[in-house]
Motif scaffolding. Structure first.
Motif, short mmCIF file in Angstrom:
data_model
loop_
_atom_site.label_atom_id
_atom_site.label_comp_id
_atom_site.label_asym_id
_atom_site.label_seq_id
_atom_site.Cartn_x
_atom_site.Cartn_y
_atom_site.Cartn_z
N LEU A 263 12.24 1.96 55.50
CA LEU A 263 13.62 1.61 55.17
C LEU A 263 14.58 2.74 55.53
CD1 LEU A 263 13.11 -0.07 51.69
CD2 LEU A 263 14.12 -1.17 53.71
N TYR A 264 14.20 3.95 55.14
CA TYR A 264 15.04 5.11 55.43
C TYR A 264 15.29 5.24 56.93
CZ TYR A 264 16.54 9.98 55.79
OH TYR A 264 17.24 11.12 56.10
N THR A 265 14.23 5.11 57.70
CA THR A 265 14.34 5.27 59.16
C THR A 265 15.22 4.18 59.77
OG1 THR A 265 12.13 6.25 59.18
CG2 THR A 265 13.00 5.48 61.29
N MET A 266 15.01 2.94 59.33
CA MET A 266 15.80 1.83 59.87
C MET A 266 17.29 2.02 59.57
SD MET A 266 13.28 -1.34 58.84
CE MET A 266 14.47 -2.58 59.30
N ILE A 267 17.59 2.46 58.36
CA ILE A 267 19.00 2.63 57.98
C ILE A 267 19.63 3.80 58.74
CG2 ILE A 267 20.54 3.20 56.05
CD1 ILE A 267 18.53 1.58 54.30
N ARG A 268 18.88 4.87 58.90
CA ARG A 268 19.42 5.99 59.68
C ARG A 268 19.74 5.55 61.10
NH1 ARG A 268 19.18 11.27 58.32
NH2 ARG A 268 20.88 11.29 59.84
N ALA A 269 18.88 4.69 61.68
CA ALA A 269 19.08 4.25 63.06
C ALA A 269 20.21 3.24 63.19
CB ALA A 269 17.78 3.65 63.60
N ALA A 270 20.27 2.29 62.26
CA ALA A 270 21.25 1.20 62.37
C ALA A 270 22.63 1.56 61.84
CB ALA A 270 20.73 -0.03 61.63
N ARG A 271 22.71 2.54 60.94
CA ARG A 271 23.98 2.97 60.33
C ARG A 271 24.79 1.78 59.80
NH1 ARG A 271 25.41 8.06 61.08
NH2 ARG A 271 27.63 7.59 60.90
N PRO A 272 24.19 0.96 58.94
CA PRO A 272 24.93 -0.19 58.39
C PRO A 272 26.00 0.24 57.40
CG PRO A 272 22.86 0.06 57.25
CD PRO A 272 22.85 1.08 58.36
N GLU A 273 27.06 -0.52 57.33
CA GLU A 273 28.09 -0.26 56.33
C GLU A 273 27.73 -0.86 54.98
OE1 GLU A 273 32.00 -1.25 57.61
OE2 GLU A 273 31.87 -0.07 59.45
N VAL A 274 26.93 -1.93 54.99
CA VAL A 274 26.53 -2.57 53.74
C VAL A 274 25.03 -2.88 53.80
CG1 VAL A 274 26.78 -4.63 52.28
CG2 VAL A 274 28.80 -3.60 53.33
N VAL A 275 24.33 -2.47 52.74
CA VAL A 275 22.93 -2.81 52.55
C VAL A 275 22.82 -3.59 51.24
CG1 VAL A 275 20.57 -1.94 52.24
CG2 VAL A 275 22.16 -0.75 53.78
N VAL A 276 22.02 -4.66 51.24
CA VAL A 276 21.78 -5.46 50.04
C VAL A 276 20.31 -5.37 49.67
CG1 VAL A 276 21.57 -7.84 49.19
CG2 VAL A 276 23.70 -7.07 50.26
N GLU A 277 20.06 -5.15 48.37
CA GLU A 277 18.68 -5.15 47.87
C GLU A 277 18.55 -6.18 46.76
OE1 GLU A 277 15.42 -2.03 46.00
OE2 GLU A 277 17.54 -1.73 45.51
N PHE A 278 17.53 -7.01 46.86
CA PHE A 278 17.21 -7.97 45.80
C PHE A 278 16.03 -7.41 45.02
CE2 PHE A 278 14.40 -11.80 44.94
CZ PHE A 278 14.94 -12.04 43.70
N GLY A 279 16.28 -6.89 43.81
CA GLY A 279 15.22 -6.36 42.96
C GLY A 279 15.28 -4.85 42.84
N THR A 280 16.13 -4.35 41.94
CA THR A 280 16.29 -2.91 41.76
C THR A 280 15.09 -2.27 41.08
OG1 THR A 280 18.66 -3.27 41.41
CG2 THR A 280 17.80 -1.10 40.82
N SER A 281 14.60 -2.89 40.01
CA SER A 281 13.58 -2.33 39.13
C SER A 281 14.04 -0.95 38.65
CB SER A 281 12.22 -2.27 39.82
OG SER A 281 11.19 -1.97 38.88
N TYR A 282 13.20 0.08 38.78
CA TYR A 282 13.59 1.41 38.32
C TYR A 282 14.29 2.24 39.40
CZ TYR A 282 11.37 0.85 33.79
OH TYR A 282 11.07 0.43 32.52
N GLY A 283 14.51 1.64 40.55
CA GLY A 283 15.35 2.29 41.56
C GLY A 283 14.62 3.03 42.66
N ILE A 284 13.30 2.89 42.76
CA ILE A 284 12.56 3.65 43.77
C ILE A 284 12.99 3.26 45.17
CG2 ILE A 284 10.28 4.02 44.78
CD1 ILE A 284 9.13 4.06 41.96
N SER A 285 12.97 1.98 45.48
CA SER A 285 13.39 1.55 46.83
C SER A 285 14.85 1.87 47.07
CB SER A 285 13.12 0.05 47.01
OG SER A 285 13.66 -0.69 45.93
N GLY A 286 15.67 1.72 46.03
CA GLY A 286 17.08 2.04 46.17
C GLY A 286 17.33 3.50 46.50
N LEU A 287 16.45 4.39 46.01
CA LEU A 287 16.60 5.81 46.31
C LEU A 287 16.38 6.09 47.79
CD1 LEU A 287 14.86 7.40 43.21
CD2 LEU A 287 17.28 7.56 43.80
N TYR A 288 15.39 5.44 48.39
CA TYR A 288 15.19 5.60 49.83
C TYR A 288 16.41 5.11 50.61
CZ TYR A 288 10.16 6.59 49.35
OH TYR A 288 8.93 7.15 49.06
#
Length: 218
Positions: free
Chosen positions: A64-89
């Motif tokens: 996820l981190y690599t894809m976002i660095r490459a694509a440079r999106p202005e908006v990312v959506v996540e379905f399912g925060t839980s304790y925030g681990i994926s959101g931190l990446y």
């Protein structure tokens, strides 16, 4: 160059969360396994699972981190925060890009509180908005053009969530769906793998962890 995903204080927050998740997984004294009723609502299930960590693998987080660095999106959506681990990446990549915002959803009020604290502790709260409640309702408030999506909540909701946000997916948007070997993900997979629905899609293993489906909006 050293990837700043390992910089502090985010690295310490992430390491602590993974450590607690592993302790819970391997400890007999952790929260008991919950037998979810077949007729339980999404809210009821979220409340029953509010003490349980359900982290993505570090490999999926790095993807996820690599894809976002490459694509440079202005908006990312996540379905399912839980304790925030994926959101931190995700937030780490947005921070390092210097552009973009994460909108993430969570039904459990306990997890909303915990994730908010974790984002603040990691120093990335400014690039994250948590939307409490049912994602099939709260994501209607995200009207900007969406560049990347992570689906990692209740599996049977993957397709309804995608249907809600689909009008706002920009051309070339990437959707990452986690834990796709589950039977209840089949309707979602059938949809994104049908070229007639406007996606190019493929399954990808994560070094021994459950598969992820990566789909591009054409």
């Amino acid at each position: 160059m050293t990837a700043t995903i390992v910089s502090e204080p985010l690295a310490a927050t992430l390491a602590g969360l993974y450590e607690r998740a592993e302790e819970q997984r391997s400890s007999a004294s952790g929260p008991p396994r919950v037998q979810l009723p077949a007729d339980a609502t999404a809210q009821h299930r979220a409340d029953l699972m509010s003490d349980r960590y359900m982290p993505i693998s570090p490999d999926t987080g790095t993807l996820l981190y690599t894809m976002i660095r490459a694509a440079r999106p202005e908006v990312v959506v996540e379905f399912g925060t839980s304790y925030g681990i994926s959101g931190l990446y995700i937030a780490a990549a947005l921070r390092d890009n210097g552009i973009g915002h994460l909108y993430t959803t969570e039904l459990s009020s306990k997890k909303v509180t915990a994730a908010t604290r974790n984002f603040e502790q990691a120093g990335v709260a400014d690039v994250v908005t948590i939307l409490p409640g049912d994602a099939r309702e709260t994501l209607a408030s995200v009207t900007e053009s969406i560049g990347i999506v992570l689906l990692d909540g209740w599996k049977e909701m993957y397709l309804p969530v995608l249907a809600l946000i689909e009008p706002n997916l920009r051309s070339g948007a990437t959707i990452v769906a986690d834990n796709t070997t589950r039977a209840d993900v089949a309707p979602y997979l059938d949809y994104v793998r049908d070229p007639g629905n406007g996606y190019m899609s493929m399954s990808m293993g994560a070094r021994g962890h459950d598969a992820v489906e990566i789909s591009c909006r054409l």
